[in-house]
Design an enzyme around this catalytic site. Structure first.
Site, PDB file in Angstrom:
ATOM      1  N   GLU A  24       4.207  -5.560  -0.708  1.00  0.00           N
ATOM      2  CA  GLU A  24       3.110  -4.697  -0.279  1.00  0.00           C
ATOM      3  C   GLU A  24       3.683  -3.562   0.560  1.00  0.00           C
ATOM      4  O   GLU A  24       4.380  -3.801   1.556  1.00  0.00           O
ATOM      5  CB  GLU A  24       2.041  -5.453   0.503  1.00  0.00           C
ATOM      6  CG  GLU A  24       0.875  -4.543   0.865  1.00  0.00           C
ATOM      7  CD  GLU A  24      -0.417  -5.276   1.221  1.00  0.00           C
ATOM      8  OE1 GLU A  24      -1.224  -4.705   1.970  1.00  0.00           O
ATOM      9  OE2 GLU A  24      -0.615  -6.416   0.737  1.00  0.00           O
TER      10      GLU A  24
ATOM     11  N   GLU B  17       5.844  -2.197   6.773  1.00  0.00           N
ATOM     12  CA  GLU B  17       4.935  -1.381   7.565  1.00  0.00           C
ATOM     13  C   GLU B  17       5.696  -0.807   8.773  1.00  0.00           C
ATOM     14  O   GLU B  17       6.176  -1.570   9.614  1.00  0.00           O
ATOM     15  CB  GLU B  17       3.742  -2.217   8.050  1.00  0.00           C
ATOM     16  CG  GLU B  17       2.795  -1.516   9.003  1.00  0.00           C
ATOM     17  CD  GLU B  17       2.203  -0.253   8.400  1.00  0.00           C
ATOM     18  OE1 GLU B  17       2.480   0.841   8.935  1.00  0.00           O
ATOM     19  OE2 GLU B  17       1.478  -0.366   7.388  1.00  0.00           O
TER      20      GLU B  17
ATOM     21  N   ASP C  36      10.587   1.574   7.248  1.00  0.00           N
ATOM     22  CA  ASP C  36      10.399   2.420   6.077  1.00  0.00           C
ATOM     23  C   ASP C  36      10.697   1.629   4.805  1.00  0.00           C
ATOM     24  O   ASP C  36      11.756   1.009   4.672  1.00  0.00           O
ATOM     25  CB  ASP C  36      11.347   3.615   6.189  1.00  0.00           C
ATOM     26  CG  ASP C  36      11.016   4.740   5.232  1.00  0.00           C
ATOM     27  OD1 ASP C  36      10.596   4.461   4.094  1.00  0.00           O
ATOM     28  OD2 ASP C  36      11.209   5.915   5.617  1.00  0.00           O
TER      29      ASP C  36
ATOM     30  N   ASP D 277      -1.687   6.589   3.398  1.00  0.00           N
ATOM     31  CA  ASP D 277      -2.007   7.828   4.109  1.00  0.00           C
ATOM     32  C   ASP D 277      -2.215   8.933   3.088  1.00  0.00           C
ATOM     33  O   ASP D 277      -1.327   9.212   2.279  1.00  0.00           O
ATOM     34  CB  ASP D 277      -0.856   8.193   5.048  1.00  0.00           C
ATOM     35  CG  ASP D 277      -1.251   9.264   6.054  1.00  0.00           C
ATOM     36  OD1 ASP D 277      -2.007  10.183   5.660  1.00  0.00           O
ATOM     37  OD2 ASP D 277      -0.808   9.193   7.207  1.00  0.00           O
TER      38      ASP D 277
ATOM     39  N   LYS E 222      -3.810  17.710   3.419  1.00  0.00           N
ATOM     40  CA  LYS E 222      -3.477  19.128   3.262  1.00  0.00           C
ATOM     41  C   LYS E 222      -2.518  19.318   2.091  1.00  0.00           C
ATOM     42  O   LYS E 222      -1.564  18.555   1.921  1.00  0.00           O
ATOM     43  CB  LYS E 222      -2.864  19.680   4.542  1.00  0.00           C
ATOM     44  CG  LYS E 222      -3.824  19.691   5.726  1.00  0.00           C
ATOM     45  CD  LYS E 222      -3.175  20.272   6.962  1.00  0.00           C
ATOM     46  CE  LYS E 222      -4.156  20.283   8.136  1.00  0.00           C
ATOM     47  NZ  LYS E 222      -3.530  20.828   9.364  1.00  0.00           N
TER      48      LYS E 222
ATOM     49  N   THR F  34     -10.188  -4.302   2.964  1.00  0.00           N
ATOM     50  CA  THR F  34      -9.508  -4.058   4.222  1.00  0.00           C
ATOM     51  C   THR F  34     -10.358  -3.208   5.155  1.00  0.00           C
ATOM     52  O   THR F  34     -11.374  -2.639   4.774  1.00  0.00           O
ATOM     53  CB  THR F  34      -8.173  -3.327   3.977  1.00  0.00           C
ATOM     54  OG1 THR F  34      -8.467  -1.983   3.529  1.00  0.00           O
ATOM     55  CG2 THR F  34      -7.347  -4.039   2.919  1.00  0.00           C
ATOM     56  N   ARG F  35      -9.903  -3.086   6.392  1.00  0.00           N
ATOM     57  CA  ARG F  35     -10.630  -2.255   7.363  1.00  0.00           C
ATOM     58  C   ARG F  35     -10.667  -0.802   6.916  1.00  0.00           C
ATOM     59  O   ARG F  35     -11.628  -0.086   7.197  1.00  0.00           O
ATOM     60  CB  ARG F  35      -9.977  -2.367   8.738  1.00  0.00           C
ATOM     61  CG  ARG F  35      -8.582  -1.750   8.834  1.00  0.00           C
ATOM     62  CD  ARG F  35      -7.950  -2.035  10.168  1.00  0.00           C
ATOM     63  NE  ARG F  35      -7.858  -3.466  10.376  1.00  0.00           N
ATOM     64  CZ  ARG F  35      -7.813  -4.018  11.585  1.00  0.00           C
ATOM     65  NH1 ARG F  35      -7.851  -3.268  12.653  1.00  0.00           N
ATOM     66  NH2 ARG F  35      -7.725  -5.321  11.705  1.00  0.00           N
ATOM     67  N   TYR F  36      -9.629  -0.369   6.203  1.00  0.00           N
ATOM     68  CA  TYR F  36      -9.604   1.014   5.728  1.00  0.00           C
ATOM     69  C   TYR F  36     -10.662   1.231   4.650  1.00  0.00           C
ATOM     70  O   TYR F  36     -11.311   2.272   4.600  1.00  0.00           O
ATOM     71  CB  TYR F  36      -8.208   1.355   5.206  1.00  0.00           C
ATOM     72  CG  TYR F  36      -7.148   1.258   6.276  1.00  0.00           C
ATOM     73  CD1 TYR F  36      -7.043   2.232   7.264  1.00  0.00           C
ATOM     74  CD2 TYR F  36      -6.280   0.177   6.319  1.00  0.00           C
ATOM     75  CE1 TYR F  36      -6.087   2.131   8.264  1.00  0.00           C
ATOM     76  CE2 TYR F  36      -5.327   0.067   7.320  1.00  0.00           C
ATOM     77  CZ  TYR F  36      -5.233   1.045   8.288  1.00  0.00           C
ATOM     78  OH  TYR F  36      -4.297   0.940   9.285  1.00  0.00           O
ATOM     79  N   GLU F  37     -10.835   0.249   3.791  1.00  0.00           N
ATOM     80  CA  GLU F  37     -11.869   0.365   2.776  1.00  0.00           C
ATOM     81  C   GLU F  37     -13.255   0.343   3.408  1.00  0.00           C
ATOM     82  O   GLU F  37     -14.138   1.109   3.011  1.00  0.00           O
ATOM     83  CB  GLU F  37     -11.748  -0.762   1.753  1.00  0.00           C
ATOM     84  CG  GLU F  37     -12.846  -0.695   0.694  1.00  0.00           C
ATOM     85  CD  GLU F  37     -12.558  -1.582  -0.494  1.00  0.00           C
ATOM     86  OE1 GLU F  37     -11.745  -1.183  -1.339  1.00  0.00           O
ATOM     87  OE2 GLU F  37     -13.145  -2.682  -0.571  1.00  0.00           O
TER      88      GLU F  37
END
Length: 233
Positions: free
Chosen positions: A65, A90, A117, A139, A143, A212-215
């Site tokens: 992951e 992560e 990384d 992420d 831009k 997930t919390r992001y979703e």
């Protein structure tokens, strides 16, 4: 002894938030080393010796992951699939600390954590060694001038393709339409086939999906999740 030359790699994004809870500082101090997949960093492994995944996971299939955030999904997969080994990468240390707390509570033994990384991990993963990979709500770098920082670029997709086994699955979840566009343009160019046959295939979560919390944040803000499944050729 001559060591490989360390490549110059820019890193964009946060490595640490404003503060950690005392309990999280304890998780990092007490648990992280034992859950390391091995010598991954250039300082610890200047020869870039490949990891021995058979020794690490006892010959199990290995999943990866990329950017596990707070760790909800990767701990869910580890607990639901004790017959596989999972490596989570992560660089954001607050997320690593959150996952370590979840590992304690879930009492899983088939998960290893690289707090850095993923490109360094790619360096030391053997060729065709990973059976499934996840990229979940990465992420978006919204831009246009920052799109080259996204994961779905050759700098990341070329080594990902190298370490994935033929026939393995690569899952991407995102709520950003332009990230969907770039993913569908770039991923197939690096030896992957998009598996969708109709709209429901990218509108419907995978059967073993854990939101997930992001979703949840995306849904609250009115954005639509996309679930993209690719197969390594």
């Amino acid at each position: 002894m001559t060591h490989p030359t360390r490549p110059h790699r820019n890193f964009y994004g946060r490595l640490k938030g404003k503060h950690l809870k005392k309990s999280q500082e304890g998780y990092l101090a007490e648990d992280l080393d034992a859950l390391s997949p091995g010598p991954v960093s250039w300082d610890d492994n200047p020869d870039r010796t490949p990891l021995d995944l058979d020794a690490l996971f006892g010959g199990k299939d290995v999943w990866l992951e990329v950017g596990f955030g707070g760790g909800e999904h990767v701990i869910h997969q580890a607990a639901s699939n004790p017959d596989v080994g999972i490596i989570g990468c992560e660089p954001y240390i607050n997320g690593v600390a959150m996952l370590l707390g979840k590992v304690r509570r879930a009492d899983v033994d088939n998960l290893r954590i690289h707090p850095g990384d993923v490109r360094d991990m790619f360096d030391v993963l053997p060729e065709a060694s990973i059976s499934k990979a996840f990229l979940l709500y990465p992420d978006p770098w919204p831009k246009a001038r920052h799109h080259r920082r996204r994961f779905v670029t050759p700098e990341h997709l070329e080594p990902l393709a190298r370490v994935l086994k033929p026939g393995s699955e690569f899952r991407v979840a995102t709520d950003i339409p332009d990230y969907v566009r770039q993913t569908l343009e770039e991923v197939p160019r690096h030896g992957f086939a998009w598996m969708a046959e109709g709209p429901e295939d990218w509108r419907t979560p995978w059967e073993d999906w854990l939101s997930t919390r992001y979703e949840q944040k995306a849904l609250r803000e009115g954005r639509t999740p996309h679930y993209l499944t690719f197969r390594k050729l």
